[in-house]
Design an enzyme around this catalytic site. Structure first.
Site, short mmCIF file in Angstrom:
data_model
loop_
_atom_site.label_atom_id
_atom_site.label_comp_id
_atom_site.label_asym_id
_atom_site.label_seq_id
_atom_site.Cartn_x
_atom_site.Cartn_y
_atom_site.Cartn_z
N SER A 160 0.88 -1.35 0.00
CA SER A 160 -0.03 -0.01 0.10
C SER A 160 0.75 1.22 -0.07
O SER A 160 1.90 1.20 0.42
CB SER A 160 -1.01 -0.05 1.22
N1 SAH Z 1 -0.64 -4.71 4.14
C1 SAH Z 1 -0.08 -5.07 2.87
C2 SAH Z 1 -1.13 -4.56 1.83
C3 SAH Z 1 -1.36 -5.76 0.75
S1 SAH Z 1 -2.70 -5.55 -0.36
C4 SAH Z 1 1.23 -4.43 2.42
O1 SAH Z 1 1.54 -3.42 2.93
O2 SAH Z 1 2.08 -4.68 1.66
C5 SAH Z 1 -3.87 -6.59 0.57
C6 SAH Z 1 -3.37 -8.18 0.74
O3 SAH Z 1 -4.62 -8.88 1.21
C7 SAH Z 1 -3.15 -8.96 -0.46
O4 SAH Z 1 -1.79 -9.31 -0.27
C8 SAH Z 1 -4.01 -9.95 -0.67
O5 SAH Z 1 -3.75 -11.31 -1.18
C9 SAH Z 1 -4.66 -10.09 0.96
N2 SAH Z 1 -6.09 -10.65 0.76
C10 SAH Z 1 -7.13 -10.45 0.12
N3 SAH Z 1 -8.00 -11.19 0.86
C11 SAH Z 1 -7.94 -11.96 1.75
C12 SAH Z 1 -8.38 -12.55 2.70
N4 SAH Z 1 -9.83 -12.92 2.70
N5 SAH Z 1 -7.74 -13.08 3.72
C13 SAH Z 1 -6.16 -12.64 3.88
N6 SAH Z 1 -5.76 -11.85 2.94
C14 SAH Z 1 -6.53 -11.46 1.93
#
Ligand code: SAH
Length: 211
Positions: free
Chosen positions: A59
């Site tokens: 993000s």
């Molecule tokens: N906090 C992270 C943001 C990653 S984007 C960072 O700073 O890098 C959001 C993430 O949520 C993705 O990696 C995606 O695979 C994950 N995601 C989506 N649905 C999900 C679920 N039901 N349970 C766990 N993770 C999930």
């Protein structure tokens, strides 16, 4: 890199509405470039999301900071993070809270994040692979919950797994745009405030969107 990081903190965080000094200090300490794929290293301190593989993103720093500030951490909290992704937000939380439980649905991302966090010396985090829209009932309740993917509405199991007085931040809305909601649980239910508009990748799961 340290200078670029300092400029990012001053320009994109303190220069906007991130005023919590502990949050700003954590962003100064955590090396975002360690969480970014090699080919995007020269953009590690730009205020924008970057691809991390599997169609997912790390993000934008400002949003990570705003969500963290909304959690009002004092160092004693047990936190649940849904969507580990790169592990960058996990590291920021590990700096500011007692213990972080983080769950990711894509195993390869979870493994890489775990490796990076361990290399950086964090010990107060626990990674899980699975559908985080259902929370982690075996480790509930949590003082704080942060969802880093977009949900159609705040997932009910997550509200349930929050302590009374606990705070959850979650982007809710459509797949193309959401409100960042700050939910505070009380004895009778919960209250909701909106922090800003935002755009996250979808939360895929039982209490999220379909694949
Ligand atoms: N906090 C992270 C943001 C990653 S984007 C960072 O700073 O890098 C959001 C993430 O949520 C993705 O990696 C995606 O695979 C994950 N995601 C989506 N649905 C999900 C679920 N039901 N349970 C766990 N993770 C999930």
């Amino acid at each position: 890199m340290e200078q670029l990081r300092g400029e990012m903190v001053a320009r994109d965080l303190a220069g906007r509405d991130i005023y919590d000094q502990q949050v700003l200090a954590a962003f100064q300490r955590v090396e975002r470039h360690r969480f970014v794929p090699e080919e995007f290293l020269n953009h590690a301190y730009d205020d924008r999301p970057l691809p991390i593989g599997g169609g997912q993103t790390i993000s934008q720093p400002y949003i990570v900071a705003l969500m963290t500030q909304c959690l009002r951490l004092n160092g004693e909290e047990r936190i649940l993070e849904v969507g580990t992704g790169s592990g960058y937000q996990t590291a920021i939380l590990a700096e500011l809270a007692w213990e972080v439980y983080t769950i990711e649905r894509i195993a390869s991302l979870s493994e890489r994040a775990q490796k990076t966090l361990a290399e950086l010396g964090y010990a107060n985090f626990h990674v899980f692979v699975g559908d985080g829209s259902q929370g982690l009932p075996q480790h509930a309740p949590f003082d704080r919950i942060i969802v880093t993917a977009a949900a159609p509405q705040p997932p009910a199991p997550l509200i349930e797994q929050l302590t009374v007085g606990g705070i959850m931040v979650v982007p809710t809305g459509s797949r193309v745009g959401q409100d960042l909601e700050v939910i505070t649980k009380n004895r009778d239910g919960f209250t909701t405030a909106t922090a800003c508009r935002c755009t996250f990748v979808p939360l895929i799961g039982e209490h999220g969107y379909e694949k």
